[in-house]
Design a protein around this motif. Structure first.
Motif, PDB file in Angstrom:
ATOM      1  N   UNK A  75      28.463  45.460 -26.655  1.00 14.29           N
ATOM      2  CA  UNK A  75      29.757  45.247 -26.000  1.00 14.29           C
ATOM      3  C   UNK A  75      29.703  43.900 -25.292  1.00 14.29           C
ATOM      4  N   UNK A  76      30.596  42.970 -25.687  1.00 14.40           N
ATOM      5  CA  UNK A  76      30.652  41.636 -25.083  1.00 14.40           C
ATOM      6  C   UNK A  76      31.866  41.537 -24.174  1.00 14.40           C
ATOM      7  N   UNK A  77      31.683  40.909 -23.022  1.00 12.28           N
ATOM      8  CA  UNK A  77      32.774  40.757 -22.056  1.00 12.28           C
ATOM      9  C   UNK A  77      32.717  39.366 -21.443  1.00 12.28           C
ATOM     10  N   UNK A  78      33.352  38.364 -22.065  1.00 11.12           N
ATOM     11  CA  UNK A  78      33.347  37.007 -21.502  1.00 11.12           C
ATOM     12  C   UNK A  78      34.081  36.968 -20.155  1.00 11.12           C
ATOM     13  N   UNK A  79      33.505  36.243 -19.210  1.00  7.83           N
ATOM     14  CA  UNK A  79      34.113  36.081 -17.889  1.00  7.83           C
ATOM     15  C   UNK A  79      34.060  34.609 -17.488  1.00  7.83           C
ATOM     16  N   UNK A  80      35.029  34.225 -16.670  1.00  8.50           N
ATOM     17  CA  UNK A  80      35.051  32.869 -16.117  1.00  8.50           C
ATOM     18  C   UNK A  80      34.975  32.992 -14.589  1.00  8.50           C
ATOM     19  N   UNK A  81      33.781  32.895 -13.989  1.00 14.10           N
ATOM     20  CA  UNK A  81      33.662  33.075 -12.530  1.00 14.10           C
ATOM     21  C   UNK A  81      33.955  31.775 -11.789  1.00 14.10           C
TER      22      UNK A  81
END
Length: 249
Positions: A75-81
């Motif tokens: 399961x991939x979950x790209x985030x931009x912090x």
């Protein structure tokens, strides 16, 4: 992801990473991290020049192809912090190792520099002093006129590191009264050496070099020179021992 799928994920990660980021504008670097222990969680930390570059990568065909190439259990979950408004917390002892290393460097310069200075002075007195006394006065004056500059050039090579070391050691140990006194005493010894050098040795050396001293005056003047030179050696040795005592506290 499932444990059985981990080798599949890792085997394709490197190839997919290069394919995606070579096609991406604004990409700087990336580093894959694995959770410690039995967890199979991975974090791929990527650095981009600007937000638009990251957002463009999310819609890039190659990027979407990499997601579909992952094992079905992944399961991939790209985030931009972004950095939060809370100020960073820096522990009181942060950087203490660097500070200690710098303090140690200054201490070594102070002690080793003064010891080397004493060694140079001792070599001049023991080797050259005996040679000078064996020469006839006129030959001594000729030698000094030709080579006296070499003696003066050797002094800055050892005195400059000593002064830097003493200044740094005093800076770091100023709030330690007992240690500060020892460093101040060591600095006073070096200051006395420099004062003696400028007040007596530089003028007498210049007089020897330009032969302003007559040959019949040479034996007495050379005797005084060597006697005061021994004082310089003693002061430099005391400075070094005081530095060792300060470090040992």
């Amino acid at each position: 992801m499932d444990a059985d799928d981990e080798p599949i994920f890792l085997s394709g990660y490197l190839e997919r990473r290069y394919r995606v980021h070579e096609a991406s504008v604004g990409f700087i670097s990336t580093q894959l991290h694995r959770a410690i222990g039995e967890s199979l969680a991975y974090l791929n930390y990527a650095v981009w020049e600007f937000t638009a570059a990251f957002l463009a990568a999310l819609t890039h065909p190659e990027f979407n192809a990499t997601l579909s190439a992952n094992p079905s259990s992944a399961v991939a979950a790209p985030h931009l912090p972004r950095r939060s408004a809370w100020p960073a917390f820096v522990p009181p002892n942060a950087g203490s190792r660097q500070e200690k290393n710098l303090q140690l460097l200054f201490r070594i310069l102070a002690v080793a520099g003064s010891a080397m200075f004493a060694g140079v002075m001792l070599a001049i007195g023991a080797i050259l002093g005996g040679y000078w006394k064996s020469l006839p006065p006129t030959e001594f004056l000729d030698w000094f006129a030709q080579y006296s500059d070499l003696i003066m050039r050797a002094i800055p090579l050892v005195i400059i590191p000593t002064l830097i070391g003493l200044a740094g050691a005093l800076w770091y140990d100023w709030n330690e009264p007992a240690t500060r006194v020892l460093w101040l005493a060591s600095a006073a010894c070096i200051a006395a050496v420099l004062s003696l050098t400028m007040a007596y040795f530089m003028p007498i050396n210049a007089a020897f070099a330009r032969k302003a001293i007559t040959p019949d005056q040479v034996p007495a003047q050379l005797k005084s020179w060597l006697l005061l030179h021994n004082v310089r050696i003693a002061l430099a040795l005391v400075a070094s021992m005081l530095g060792i005592a300060a470090i040992s506290r």
